[in-house]
Design a protein around this motif. Structure first.
Motif, short mmCIF file in Angstrom:
data_model
loop_
_atom_site.label_atom_id
_atom_site.label_comp_id
_atom_site.label_asym_id
_atom_site.label_seq_id
_atom_site.Cartn_x
_atom_site.Cartn_y
_atom_site.Cartn_z
N SER A 71 43.79 47.82 32.25
CA SER A 71 43.18 46.51 32.02
C SER A 71 43.41 45.56 33.20
O SER A 71 43.24 44.36 33.07
N ILE A 72 43.78 46.10 34.34
CA ILE A 72 44.01 45.29 35.53
C ILE A 72 42.84 45.43 36.51
O ILE A 72 42.32 44.44 37.01
N LYS A 95 36.63 40.66 35.20
CA LYS A 95 37.82 40.82 34.38
C LYS A 95 37.58 41.96 33.41
O LYS A 95 36.49 42.09 32.84
N HIS A 96 38.57 42.80 33.21
CA HIS A 96 38.47 43.88 32.24
C HIS A 96 38.25 43.31 30.84
O HIS A 96 38.83 42.28 30.50
N ALA A 99 41.42 42.58 29.02
CA ALA A 99 42.43 41.73 29.66
C ALA A 99 42.64 40.46 28.84
O ALA A 99 41.69 39.83 28.38
N SER A 101 43.57 37.04 29.38
CA SER A 101 43.75 36.08 30.46
C SER A 101 43.06 34.77 30.13
O SER A 101 42.05 34.75 29.43
#
Length: 182
Positions: A71-72, A95-96, A99, A101
């Motif tokens: 997920s990075i 962005k995954h 993720a 975030s």
């Protein structure tokens, strides 16, 4: 791209009728019914309204390839892409999907004449935009500002804002929102 099945699943998961979703999203019942049957292709603005009404992000409407569970890293060919010919914009999530975030980095590809719409956008958070190629005009609270290749801007999203591609060709942007809107 087919969104209908996922929209219907999410609507039912939230115990909502078409009428409930129409009232909450501001979309008509007939539009939502056609969307759920994949008879029409929604605009990004419509998807955003539906996602907000369902309490999810736009990327929730996309099925992902779970073969790479990291997920990075997001590979260029694995980005979630969203757009339509009508909007003249393609959004790619950097962005995954999994993720967790507070940032939402997006790669925007704006065709000549693309714009965010006649209405101003207002929401919580902040936005950062960097012009990788071309030119974009960002209007904040009625004040237009032109950004050229290499220019950037950072502003509070609670200020009424909109944008348009003022370049005679394609414009490419790196756009970061917080909190995530996609």
């Amino acid at each position: 791209m087919e969104f209908g099945k996922t929209v219907k699943e999410l609507r039912l998961k939230h115990n909502m009728t078409l009428r409930d979703l129409a009232k909450t999203s501001g979309c008509s019942i007939s539009f939502l019914s056609q969307l759920e049957r994949d008879l029409i292709s929604p605009t990004v603005a419509s998807l955003r309204k539906i996602a907000d009404a369902l309490g999810v992000t736009i990327t929730s409407f996309f099925s992902g390839d779970d073969s790479e569970t990291d997920s990075i890293v997001v590979r260029k060919d694995k980005r979630v892409r969203l757009g339509s010919k009508a909007s003249k914009v393609v959004y790619e999530s950097l962005k995954h999907r999994e993720a967790n975030s507070v940032l939402e980095p997006l790669y925007h590809i704006l065709d000549k004449g693309a714009y965010s719409g006649d209405d101003y956008n207002i929401h919580l958070g902040e936005e950062f935009v960097y012009v990788m190629k071309g030119q974009v005009e960002i209007t904040l609270d009625g004040r237009p500002m032109t950004l050229n290749e290499g220019d950037s801007a950072l502003y509070n999203s609670n200020v009424p804002h909109r944008w348009k591609n003022t370049f005679d060709g394609e414009t490419i942007l790196l756009w970061v929102n917080t909190p995530p809107t996609f």
